[in-house]
Write an enzyme that holds these catalytic residues in place. Structure first.
Site: not given
Length: 258
Positions: A13, A39, A151, A153, A249
Site C-alpha cells: 500500500n 500496490e 492480493d 482481492n 495488509h
C-alpha cells in the site's frame, strides 16, 4: 538453485510510505529468496533506496501508467530466464503483473483488480481473472509449473473473513468472485495456506484501517499463494506473517523445495 527457497508476497500500500516507516527492514532477518510486492504506487525512479540491506540480483518493476497507483515489483536472488508484464491480461496498463520464469517454474506476482467501485470495475475484475487463468493454463500445457502470489482481492470461503454474512453482497466476497476461486482450484491449483494449515480460523491478511479492525482481528484473507498441483510435494511451508505492520495488509509466504 538452493534446495529450498522462500517466497514472500506483500501488498505494501505504497512503497514510499513503507520506506518512510522502515517497514521492510525485517527482510534482513530472513533469508527470503524472492520478494513480491503489490500496490507499490510508484514509478521505478521513485522507489526509495535502503529499504533493506539484503541484495537482490534480479529486480523487476511494473508501474502503472497512472502515477501513484497500483504497480507490482519482484526482487529475486535467482536470475529469471524470462520476465514479462503480461499486457495481454493487464490490458489497462495498471502495472498489475510481474511474470518471471525460473527454468520450468513460472512465478506470477499479481495485484488483482478491486471490484468495489462500480459494476464496470467488477466486470473488469472478472475478465482479468478469466484471462489470467487462461494464460496460466496455456503455460501448463507447455509443461510449466505455476506459482501465483499476491492480493487476489477476494476472500474464498466463509472461514477467510470475520464477517461473511455482512459482506455477502460486497465485492471481495460476492458469489461470482468466489466461484472463480473455486474454478481456479478445480483447474488444479492449490491454496497453499489451507493445504498446509487446514481449517485454521481467524487467520487474515488484510484489515480495514477503520475502527481498530486489526487490533480486534476483524480481517479478510485476500492475499494468497496458489501453486499448480504438480508442485505439491515441493511445498514445505505456507504462512501468514501477521505480526508485520506497515500496511493494511500483512505479508504471506511459502517455502518450496526445488
Amino acid at each position: 538453485m538452493s534446495d529450498s527457497i522462500e517466497i514472500i508476497s506483500w501488498n505494501v500500500n505504497g512503497i514510499r510510505a513503507v520506506g518512510n516507516k522502515e517497514a521492510l527492514k525485517w527482510i534482513d532477518e530472513r533469508q527470503t529468496d524472492i520478494l513480491c510486492l503489490q500496490e507499490i504506487k510508484a514509478q521505478e525512479e521513485q522507489i526509495p533506496e535502503g529499504l533493506f540491506e539484503k541484495e537482490y540480483t534480479d529486480i523487476i518493476v511494473n508501474s502503472a501508467t497512472k502515477k501513484g497507483y497500483s504497480g507490482t515489483m519482484t526482487w529475486s536472488t535467482l536470475q529469471s530466464d524470462y520476465n514479462s508484464t503480461c499486457q495481454h491480461v493487464d490490458t489497462t496498463a495498471e502495472g498489475r503483473i510481474v511474470e518471471t520464469h525460473y527454468d520450468d517454474i513460472v512465478l506470477f506476482n499479481v495485484y488483482f483488480p478491486n471490484g468495489q467501485k462500480n459494476e464496470e470495475r467488477l466486470a473488469h475484475k472478472m475478465k482479468f481473472y478469466d484471462d489470467f487463468l487462461a494464460y496460466c493454463e496455456k503455460l501448463r500445457e507447455e509443461g510449466k509449473s505455476i506459482v501465483i502470489c499476491g492480493d487476489v482481492n477476494t476472500a474464498h470461503k466463509e472461514i477467510d473473513l470475520k464477517n461473511p454474512k455482512a459482506n455477502s453482497k460486497t465485492s471481495g466476497f460476492l458469489p461470482i468472485e468466489r466461484e472463480w476461486m473455486d474454478k481456479l482450484i478445480d483447474h488444479g491449483y492449490i491454496d497453499t495456506f489451507r493445504y498446509v494449515n487446514g481449517d485454521e480460523a481467524d487467520r487474515y491478511s488484510w484489515w480495514s484501517y477503520r475502527s481498530g479492525a486489526r487490533l480486534k482481528n476483524v480481517g479478510w484473507r485476500i492475499d494468497y499463494f496458489f501453486i499448480s498441483e504438480d508442485l505439491c510435494e515441493n511445498l514445505e511451508e505456507a504462512f501468514i506473517l501477521d505480526h508485520i505492520t506497515g500496511s493494511d495488509h500483512c505479508p504471506v509466504g511459502i517455502r518450496l523445495s526445488i
